[in-house]
Design a protein around this motif. Sequence first.
Motif, PDB file in Angstrom:
ATOM      1  N   GLY A 322     -71.352 -22.814  81.124  1.00 43.42           N
ATOM      2  CA  GLY A 322     -69.984 -23.294  81.547  1.00 43.42           C
ATOM      3  C   GLY A 322     -68.839 -22.292  81.318  1.00 43.42           C
ATOM      4  N   MET A 323     -67.749 -22.474  82.049  1.00 42.07           N
ATOM      5  CA  MET A 323     -66.796 -21.508  81.747  1.00 42.07           C
ATOM      6  C   MET A 323     -65.583 -21.670  81.134  1.00 42.07           C
ATOM      7  SD  MET A 323     -64.578 -19.796  85.062  1.00 42.07           S
ATOM      8  CE  MET A 323     -65.880 -19.258  86.012  1.00 42.07           C
ATOM      9  N   VAL A 324     -65.135 -20.824  80.304  1.00 41.65           N
ATOM     10  CA  VAL A 324     -64.190 -20.941  79.178  1.00 41.65           C
ATOM     11  C   VAL A 324     -63.031 -20.074  79.501  1.00 41.65           C
ATOM     12  CG1 VAL A 324     -63.662 -20.540  76.728  1.00 41.65           C
ATOM     13  CG2 VAL A 324     -65.633 -21.690  77.267  1.00 41.65           C
ATOM     14  N   MET A 325     -61.944 -20.516  79.585  1.00 45.63           N
ATOM     15  CA  MET A 325     -60.533 -19.726  79.827  1.00 45.63           C
ATOM     16  C   MET A 325     -59.918 -19.543  78.706  1.00 45.63           C
ATOM     17  SD  MET A 325     -60.735 -19.446  82.999  1.00 45.63           S
ATOM     18  CE  MET A 325     -59.577 -18.503  83.354  1.00 45.63           C
ATOM     19  N   GLU A 326     -59.986 -18.176  78.248  1.00 48.46           N
ATOM     20  CA  GLU A 326     -59.459 -17.626  76.766  1.00 48.46           C
ATOM     21  C   GLU A 326     -58.059 -17.303  76.834  1.00 48.46           C
ATOM     22  OE1 GLU A 326     -60.709 -18.321  74.056  1.00 48.46           O
ATOM     23  OE2 GLU A 326     -62.971 -18.167  74.200  1.00 48.46           O
ATOM     24  N   THR A 327     -57.192 -17.720  76.015  1.00 50.79           N
ATOM     25  CA  THR A 327     -55.686 -17.325  75.927  1.00 50.79           C
ATOM     26  C   THR A 327     -55.714 -16.265  74.765  1.00 50.79           C
ATOM     27  OG1 THR A 327     -55.204 -19.164  74.601  1.00 50.79           O
ATOM     28  CG2 THR A 327     -54.968 -19.360  76.844  1.00 50.79           C
ATOM     29  N   PRO A 328     -54.626 -15.394  74.744  1.00 47.84           N
ATOM     30  CA  PRO A 328     -54.507 -14.729  73.669  1.00 47.84           C
ATOM     31  C   PRO A 328     -54.601 -15.154  72.193  1.00 47.84           C
ATOM     32  CG  PRO A 328     -53.022 -13.915  75.416  1.00 47.84           C
ATOM     33  CD  PRO A 328     -53.515 -15.228  75.470  1.00 47.84           C
ATOM     34  N   ASP A 329     -53.862 -16.296  72.087  1.00 45.42           N
ATOM     35  CA  ASP A 329     -53.828 -17.024  70.838  1.00 45.42           C
ATOM     36  C   ASP A 329     -54.500 -18.194  70.537  1.00 45.42           C
ATOM     37  OD1 ASP A 329     -52.549 -19.037  72.346  1.00 45.42           O
ATOM     38  OD2 ASP A 329     -50.552 -18.777  71.513  1.00 45.42           O
ATOM     39  N   GLY A 330     -55.280 -18.619  71.614  1.00 44.54           N
ATOM     40  CA  GLY A 330     -56.620 -19.533  71.391  1.00 44.54           C
ATOM     41  C   GLY A 330     -55.952 -21.027  71.645  1.00 44.54           C
ATOM     42  N   ALA A 331     -54.536 -21.061  71.933  1.00 48.45           N
ATOM     43  CA  ALA A 331     -54.149 -22.478  72.378  1.00 48.45           C
ATOM     44  C   ALA A 331     -53.934 -22.461  74.023  1.00 48.45           C
ATOM     45  CB  ALA A 331     -52.593 -22.481  71.675  1.00 48.45           C
ATOM     46  N   ALA A 332     -54.148 -23.729  74.555  1.00 51.71           N
ATOM     47  CA  ALA A 332     -54.001 -23.628  75.810  1.00 51.71           C
ATOM     48  C   ALA A 332     -52.679 -23.618  76.477  1.00 51.71           C
ATOM     49  CB  ALA A 332     -54.465 -25.529  76.238  1.00 51.71           C
ATOM     50  N   TYR A 333     -52.437 -23.603  77.764  1.00 52.15           N
ATOM     51  CA  TYR A 333     -50.993 -23.794  78.372  1.00 52.15           C
ATOM     52  C   TYR A 333     -50.860 -25.016  79.037  1.00 52.15           C
ATOM     53  CZ  TYR A 333     -51.631 -18.349  78.133  1.00 52.15           C
ATOM     54  OH  TYR A 333     -51.437 -17.240  77.744  1.00 52.15           O
ATOM     55  N   ILE A 334     -49.996 -25.400  78.362  1.00 51.24           N
ATOM     56  CA  ILE A 334     -49.712 -26.938  78.923  1.00 51.24           C
ATOM     57  C   ILE A 334     -48.277 -27.093  79.115  1.00 51.24           C
ATOM     58  CG2 ILE A 334     -49.974 -29.411  78.388  1.00 51.24           C
ATOM     59  CD1 ILE A 334     -52.403 -28.897  76.636  1.00 51.24           C
ATOM     60  N   GLY A 335     -47.626 -27.432  80.168  1.00 47.70           N
ATOM     61  CA  GLY A 335     -46.481 -27.589  80.095  1.00 47.70           C
ATOM     62  C   GLY A 335     -45.797 -27.012  81.823  1.00 47.70           C
ATOM     63  N   PRO A 336     -44.424 -27.011  81.981  1.00 52.68           N
ATOM     64  CA  PRO A 336     -44.101 -26.667  83.327  1.00 52.68           C
ATOM     65  C   PRO A 336     -44.434 -25.263  83.699  1.00 52.68           C
ATOM     66  CG  PRO A 336     -42.114 -27.284  81.889  1.00 52.68           C
ATOM     67  CD  PRO A 336     -43.404 -27.251  80.951  1.00 52.68           C
ATOM     68  N   ASN A 337     -44.902 -25.174  84.812  1.00 48.42           N
ATOM     69  CA  ASN A 337     -45.495 -23.722  85.472  1.00 48.42           C
ATOM     70  C   ASN A 337     -44.282 -22.863  85.528  1.00 48.42           C
ATOM     71  OD1 ASN A 337     -47.456 -22.290  86.442  1.00 48.42           O
ATOM     72  ND2 ASN A 337     -46.783 -22.756  88.629  1.00 48.42           N
ATOM     73  N   PRO A 338     -44.578 -21.512  84.832  1.00 48.16           N
ATOM     74  CA  PRO A 338     -43.441 -20.455  84.561  1.00 48.16           C
ATOM     75  C   PRO A 338     -43.162 -20.231  86.313  1.00 48.16           C
ATOM     76  CG  PRO A 338     -44.984 -20.225  83.355  1.00 48.16           C
ATOM     77  CD  PRO A 338     -45.717 -21.376  83.852  1.00 48.16           C
ATOM     78  N   GLY A 339     -41.658 -20.078  86.201  1.00 48.50           N
ATOM     79  CA  GLY A 339     -41.020 -19.499  87.883  1.00 48.50           C
ATOM     80  C   GLY A 339     -41.301 -20.540  88.799  1.00 48.50           C
ATOM     81  N   ASP A 340     -41.763 -21.815  88.415  1.00 48.20           N
ATOM     82  CA  ASP A 340     -41.858 -22.678  89.706  1.00 48.20           C
ATOM     83  C   ASP A 340     -40.715 -23.893  89.552  1.00 48.20           C
ATOM     84  OD1 ASP A 340     -43.070 -24.205  91.581  1.00 48.20           O
ATOM     85  OD2 ASP A 340     -45.155 -23.877  90.706  1.00 48.20           O
ATOM     86  N   ASP A 341     -40.793 -24.739  90.698  1.00 48.16           N
ATOM     87  CA  ASP A 341     -39.937 -25.943  90.538  1.00 48.16           C
ATOM     88  C   ASP A 341     -40.033 -26.708  89.199  1.00 48.16           C
ATOM     89  OD1 ASP A 341     -38.413 -26.242  93.394  1.00 48.16           O
ATOM     90  OD2 ASP A 341     -40.607 -25.384  93.572  1.00 48.16           O
TER      91      ASP A 341
END
Length: 525
Positions: A322-341
């Motif tokens: 399976g594929m895992v997307m790792e972030t630098p602090d181990g918390a997911a990214y959830i919320g408004p898409n940066p730089g987007d509407d």
Amino acid sequence: MATTSVPKRSPLQQDISVDVCIVGAGISGLSTACFLSREGLRVAVLESRQVGSGQTQRTTAHLASALDDFYSEYEEIQGVEKMRLLANSHHSAISKIGKIVQELEVDCQFRRLPGYLFLAPEHSKDLLEKEYAAACRAGIAGLTLLKSPPVKGFDIGPSLYYPDQGQFNPLPYLLGLSEEIERMGGAIYEQTHVQEIRGGEPAEVETAAGPVIKAKHVVVATNTPVNDRFAMHTKMAPYLTYAISLKVPRNAVTTALYWDTLENYHYVRTQPIDETHDLLIVGGEDHKSGQVSDQAERFGRLEQWTRERFAEAGDVVHQWSGMVMETPDGAAYIGPNPGDDPNIYIATGDSGMGMTHGTIAGLLLADFLQGRENPWAEVYDPARTPLAGSAWQDLALETANVISKYAEDWLSPGDAIEVDQLENDQGTVERSGLSKVAYYRDENGETHRNSAVCPHLGCVVHWNDAEKVWDCPCHGSRFDACGEVINGPAVSGLKSLEKNGDANEIPTEDTSDTAAVHDHDGRAI
Ligand code: FES
């Protein structure tokens, strides 16, 4: 009672308008859709294949408030206050799953059980003590350091005991969520590939087959966001993890979650399969996606590790990755898409905790879209940056790795296996002039030619012989053996060269304003 078979749902065949359009029918997308449709919003979910056909079906489904990347490390990066919120969010996610299972009477073998973090042979007890202290500060109740817990099935040694963890079978759970969404008036469209996402009022989601959805809000919950070309992908790294399951006599191993303390750690749980047997499910052997070709050896090492510890382990029944997307602090990214509407949201960066992060995404995005404040928002903010130097270093190393793989793969002659040595159901990459070609010999011995150049940003894909797919080493795109896209950020497949196509035409996806996927974050390139 939710069914456990997979009913087929129709593709979207006409333009529609809804309150919320959700792209991706894994646990993040369906949790968000379920919670919002229960609040009376008109919701439509678009899935390019079938419900649960992405990474959610490949998880080993540990429901843990124990943090994959350790609370002690998170605290150094983001501080104690955010750590407390993070722990609270995972704890709440397990409770929420339990509540949904009860309310919808989903037959998904959900249960509460303890978790044990045990020492790898090369580590000392100091590591457990440090994590125990941090997890206590995070507010996790009932933690205990144990010399040797009385578990059956293997010699666990010094361990950190976490009460109230959980496990379940994710596919029936997703089907339960799907049925609830439809009961509440929402719609799920399968075999509906999204081609373009445009913010605005209303936002528009255009499908490959033509129909367009107009929506007040769009949530992109596709494991890696297909609406970002660049920025979010520099803040995550795709890793592959491997799992095997072996038969053991019923209750030969104490029912619990187990994790060792290695960085590429081993993880273990059991699952009853019949009156007399459990499955022992063991995972580990992680590596950066698309950067190794020794998948068979990795499965072999995983089996060896298991047999050295679990005397009653029988034959291997299944193996998968399976594929895992790792972030630098181990918390997911959830919320408004940066730089987007402001009405475009993302949920990505599972960091090996996809089932709790997916549920957190549902809870948090429901609050965002309904205008409610949620204290977890800053923990999961996709625009956040790490506070501590070590996380910046990790991020810089991941970026350097992508750049070096890009150069190395373009300069190398090709894979060790030549095209005429290919066995059936096997692939290899060879140089062709200035470019690279992906060859796949199918089960009938017919050879298929595609460009090996990933249409996302031009890295060279690698053959994954365990899954019979092409993996991109840069940002996690995955393509089936014949080149169709399975996993983003690419939204199109490998360019077919079947009809004398020119391998030297680099098939990178359009990056202009009229691109297939709008590039709000990609203005730097
Ligand atoms: Fe970005 Fe392939 S996933 S270049």
